[in-house]
Enzyme design. Structure first.
Site, PDB file in Angstrom:
ATOM      1  CG  HIS A  79      79.501  49.752  36.007  1.00  0.00           C
ATOM      2  ND1 HIS A  79      80.676  49.192  36.447  1.00  0.00           N
ATOM      3  CD2 HIS A  79      79.056  50.526  37.029  1.00  0.00           C
ATOM      4  CE1 HIS A  79      80.933  49.586  37.690  1.00  0.00           C
ATOM      5  NE2 HIS A  79      79.956  50.406  38.061  1.00  0.00           N
ATOM      6  CE  LYS A  82      56.073  62.165  30.788  1.00  0.00           C
ATOM      7  NZ  LYS A  82      55.142  61.429  31.554  1.00  0.00           N
ATOM      8  NE  ARG A 139      40.090  56.527  25.455  1.00  0.00           N
ATOM      9  CZ  ARG A 139      39.777  56.052  26.641  1.00  0.00           C
ATOM     10  NH1 ARG A 139      39.230  56.838  27.532  1.00  0.00           N
ATOM     11  NH2 ARG A 139      39.977  54.796  26.945  1.00  0.00           N
ATOM     12  CE  LYS A 179      46.407  60.989  29.915  1.00  0.00           C
ATOM     13  NZ  LYS A 179      47.761  61.298  30.427  1.00  0.00           N
ATOM     14  CD1 TRP A 182      46.908  54.751  18.931  1.00  0.00           C
ATOM     15  CD2 TRP A 182      47.088  52.579  19.412  1.00  0.00           C
ATOM     16  NE1 TRP A 182      48.197  54.511  19.338  1.00  0.00           N
ATOM     17  CE2 TRP A 182      48.343  53.192  19.646  1.00  0.00           C
ATOM     18  CE3 TRP A 182      46.985  51.210  19.645  1.00  0.00           C
ATOM     19  CZ2 TRP A 182      49.462  52.502  20.093  1.00  0.00           C
ATOM     20  CZ3 TRP A 182      48.102  50.509  20.095  1.00  0.00           C
ATOM     21  CH2 TRP A 182      49.319  51.165  20.324  1.00  0.00           C
ATOM     22  CB  CYS A 195      39.957  52.103  19.768  1.00  0.00           C
ATOM     23  SG  CYS A 195      41.195  51.287  18.781  1.00  0.00           S
ATOM     24  CD  GLU A 224      57.440  60.485  34.403  1.00  0.00           C
ATOM     25  OE1 GLU A 224      57.508  59.283  34.110  1.00  0.00           O
ATOM     26  OE2 GLU A 224      56.574  61.237  33.918  1.00  0.00           O
ATOM     27  CG  ASN A 281      37.224  50.899  21.635  1.00  0.00           C
ATOM     28  OD1 ASN A 281      37.247  51.223  20.445  1.00  0.00           O
ATOM     29  ND2 ASN A 281      36.944  51.745  22.608  1.00  0.00           N
ATOM     30  N   GLY A 282      39.509  47.009  21.414  1.00  0.00           N
ATOM     31  CA  GLY A 282      40.044  45.774  21.982  1.00  0.00           C
ATOM     32  C   GLY A 282      40.723  44.930  20.916  1.00  0.00           C
ATOM     33  CD  GLU A 298      55.194  60.346  27.197  1.00  0.00           C
ATOM     34  OE1 GLU A 298      54.315  59.583  26.824  1.00  0.00           O
ATOM     35  OE2 GLU A 298      55.306  60.724  28.378  1.00  0.00           O
TER      36      GLU A 298
HETATM   37  C1  F6R Z   1      53.574  58.543  29.832  1.00  0.00           C
HETATM   38  C2  F6R Z   1      52.305  57.935  30.169  1.00  0.00           C
HETATM   39  C3  F6R Z   1      52.238  56.450  30.192  1.00  0.00           C
HETATM   40  C4  F6R Z   1      51.246  55.974  31.263  1.00  0.00           C
HETATM   41  C5  F6R Z   1      51.042  54.454  31.142  1.00  0.00           C
HETATM   42  C6  F6R Z   1      50.127  53.948  32.234  1.00  0.00           C
HETATM   43  O1  F6R Z   1      53.503  59.939  29.894  1.00  0.00           O
HETATM   44  O2  F6R Z   1      51.327  58.600  30.392  1.00  0.00           O
HETATM   45  O3  F6R Z   1      53.490  55.868  30.372  1.00  0.00           O
HETATM   46  O4  F6R Z   1      51.751  56.299  32.517  1.00  0.00           O
HETATM   47  O5  F6R Z   1      50.484  54.159  29.900  1.00  0.00           O
HETATM   48  O6  F6R Z   1      48.895  54.562  32.185  1.00  0.00           O
HETATM   49  P1  F6R Z   1      47.944  54.606  33.434  1.00  0.00           P
HETATM   50  O7  F6R Z   1      48.596  55.435  34.474  1.00  0.00           O
HETATM   51  O8  F6R Z   1      46.669  55.218  32.927  1.00  0.00           O
HETATM   52  O9  F6R Z   1      47.782  53.185  33.881  1.00  0.00           O
END
Ligand code: F6R
Length: 606
Positions: free
Chosen positions: A506, A487, A27, A601, A74, A2, A483, A100-101, A490
């Site tokens: 396994h 990517k 975000r 984000k 959100w 949010c 990782e 927000n929250g 998501e």
């Molecule tokens: C994936 C991604 C998330 C963030 C996670 C932590 O592409 O961006 O998995 O890495 O939400 O966010 P930060 O780094 O802002 O604490």
């Protein structure tokens, strides 16, 4: 997640609010709304489900004024819908609130104080604004008194911006755990949950601390602390460049950010290279001493940032001679392991706002544990609340899928490990020329970026129409696989697991069938033959395999070859092609690369 914006005293509040909300789009959100007012009684509340453009379509010329608040939501409590979108109004319609929250005791508040009220939606926020309205109107309190009384009853995380339709020249704000700032304009003032929202209007911001209430007028800002005492605070200048937050000529932020990685590597070298010797790193003495004093390092992070922690673990241990544990922040706080005698906590977070990481920081600080935050956002909550900060210098990352922050996080961890290793005279660190090795990494990334067409073609053949896929690797390639898989899943919604290549047999190999795509990462000569063995195992069971290998491990029929870099930094080079794989797989599915469904984000709720 949010986002909040607000403005008082501007000639064109609607424009400022909409532009601010657009800057917060990255975000993640699923509905949006604004309330705009002027002192002549012209007041409008407009909400829409979906993008800001949908909200804009509903805004007519009558929606104008000198003050207002806006929000991107959100969904947490209640599905994305117009009634659940913010702003929310009190029972008498006098008070308007964005939030927000998450309010943890919203059910208790509703039962105890608002049993006879009718609610239009399902949000915790609507309960708060009803509560504020009730306290003020039934107990004949001033807005400040009523708001403060409500804040004392509320449990949870919040950033609130409240307006009173009877006096729309004022915005009342308060925060606990969720980020919120005041932007200082010339003849008008603003409120925002992220400096980026208002950077077009100002670069002067005031921090708000947890528990404070702030009364924002066009020509004055009053901060009141928990004891009701007025506080003075100097503004700070946000070092954000408007051009950093634009897409330029790129179709998507993600591609721009992938392309920026060589420049980010060079920026990190420039920021951290010692003036005295190009082989030494410049890191504050107190940070070095904090690492040296520690008998164990706990890296606390979420998602991609935790994968950067895994990528850094081995070299950090080798160079600093200190054991490192990498922990998911959402698990750690509620399942605290037996801590060592003298731990140091390193919080890795692109945004510096992740609520899961912050709850650990708060708990660990209560236990007296020192905190170092590694973040891209100066002045972020995790940075402010830690004892020390190291910045990523990666410039703002806007795409939801993190790319340049991940590679920068590993590079900055290498800077710290090298600096500590030099300080304790560890020979591994001394013989490791980080500047040279990071330059080679930057070159390797640059070379990969010229292979976009090839990657796009390979992806079209390899991942077309699939619902699931695997990345496999061993050692550092396993961490890079985790990782790479995140990517891909998501943004393309292909279910993908990053797996330790040797572990497949396994159990998980049961999932391999005719046509299952498997991407194998191979960058360590010593274990390359083992991973190649695992590749043969999946091929025999019908998998189609795409190999991404470092030059020193390459064979004639490998699909993508990455220039060899130092083993400490191999995750950086090996992940870049997988970022492009995710990007092209998503494009080919016709999906929005920068705004994947359900994601935010900056994850500011636990
Ligand atoms: C994936 C991604 C998330 C963030 C996670 C932590 O592409 O961006 O998995 O890495 O939400 O966010 P930060 O780094 O802002 O604490």
């Amino acid at each position: 997640m949010c986002g909040i914006v607000g403005v008082v005293g501007s000639k064109n509040a609607t424009d400022i609010l909409i532009q601010g909300l657009q800057k917060l789009e990255y975000r993640g959100y699923d509905s949006a709304g604004i309330f705009v007012a002027d002192k002549n009684g012209n007041q409008n509340l407009v909400k829409a489900v979906g993008r800001i453009s949908a909200l804009q379509e509903k805004i007519g010329i009558e929606v104008n004024g000198s003050s207002g608040i806006g929000h991107t939501r959100w969904a947490t409590h209640g599905k994305p819908s117009e009634v659940n979108a913010h702003p929310h109004v009190s029972a008498s319609f006098r008070f308007v609130l964005v939030h927000n929250g998450v309010i943890e005791n919203f059910k208790e508040l509703k039962e105890k104080y608002l049993a006879s009220d009718k609610f239009v939606g399902e949000t915790d926020t609507e309960i708060v604004v009803h509560l504020i309205g009730k306290l003020i109107e039934e107990e004949n309190l001033s807005v400040v008194e009523g708001f403060q009384k409500a804040l004392k009853l509320i449990e949870g995380s919040f950033a609130f911006a409240l307006m009173d339709k009877k006096n729309p020249e004022v915005i009342y704000v308060a925060k606990n755990k969720s980020p919120l700032l005041i932007g200082l304009g010339d003849g008008y003032n603003m409120v925002c949950s992220d400096a980026m929202a208002m950077i077009r209007e100002t670069n002067r911001f005031l921090e708000i601390h947890d528990g404070e209430m702030v009364i924002v007028r066009k020509d004055a800002v009053e901060i009141i602390d928990t004891d009701g005492v007025t506080r003075k605070r100097e503004p700070y200048i946000a070092k954000l460049d408007l051009s950093d937050i634009g897409k330029g000529t790129y179709p998507y932020y993600m591609l721009k950010e992938i392309d920026e990685q060589p420049a980010v590597m060079r920026k990190i070298m420039q920021e951290y290279m010692s003036e005295d010797s190009p082989h030494q790193m410049k890191v504050d003495q107190e940070i070095l001493e904090a690492v040296v004093k520690a008998d164990r390092i706990y890296i606390i992070a979420a998602g991609t940032s935790s994968h950067a922690g895994w990528a850094a673990k081995a070299f950090f241990e080798q160079m600093t001679q200190t054991p490192v544990e990498v922990c998911l922040s959402s698990e750690f706080g509620y399942n605290i392991p037996l801590l060592s005698q003298n731990p140091l906590f390193i919080y890795i977070s692109q945004s510096g706002e992740t609520a899961d990481s912050r709850q650990v920081l708060v708990k660990m600080k209560e236990l007296g544990c020192k905190a170092l935050t590694i973040t891209n956002v100066p002045g972020s909550t995790l940075s402010r609340e830690a004892d020390y900060t190291l910045l990523l210098h990666a410039s703002p990352e806007i795409a939801v899928a993190s790319t340049k922050a991940y590679t920068a996080q590993i590079a900055v961890m290498a800077v710290l490990a090298k600096a500590v290793g030099e300080y304790i005279e560890n020979s591994t660190a001394r013989s490791f020329n980080l500047i040279k090795e990071l330059s080679l990494v930057a070159n390797a990334i640059e070379a990969l970026l010229t292979e976009k067409e090839l990657i796009e073609q390979k992806v079209a053949k390899h991942l077309q129409d699939t619902r699931n896929a695997f990345y496999i690797g061993r050692g550092a390639d396993y961490y890079a696989s985790m990782e790479a898989a995140l990517k891909l899943k998501e943004i393309s919604y292909i279910q993908c697991e990053g797996f330790a290549a040797g572990e497949l047999k396994h159990g998980t190999i049961a999932l391999i069938e005719e046509g299952t795509p498997v991407q194998a990462l191979i960058s360590n000569q010593e274990i390359a033959s083992h991973t190649r063995g695992n590749v043969m195992e999946v091929v025999s069971r019908g998998a189609k395999v795409l190999t991404i290998v470092s030059q020193d491990c390459a064979q004639a029929d490998d699909d993508l070859v990455v220039q060899t870099v130092h083993p400490f930094l191999t995750c950086i080079a090996m992940v870049v092609p997988t970022q492009l794989v995710a990007y092209y797989a998503t494009l080919q599915r016709g999906l929005d690369v920068d705004k994947p469904r359900n994601l935010a984000k900056s994850v500011t709720v636990e």
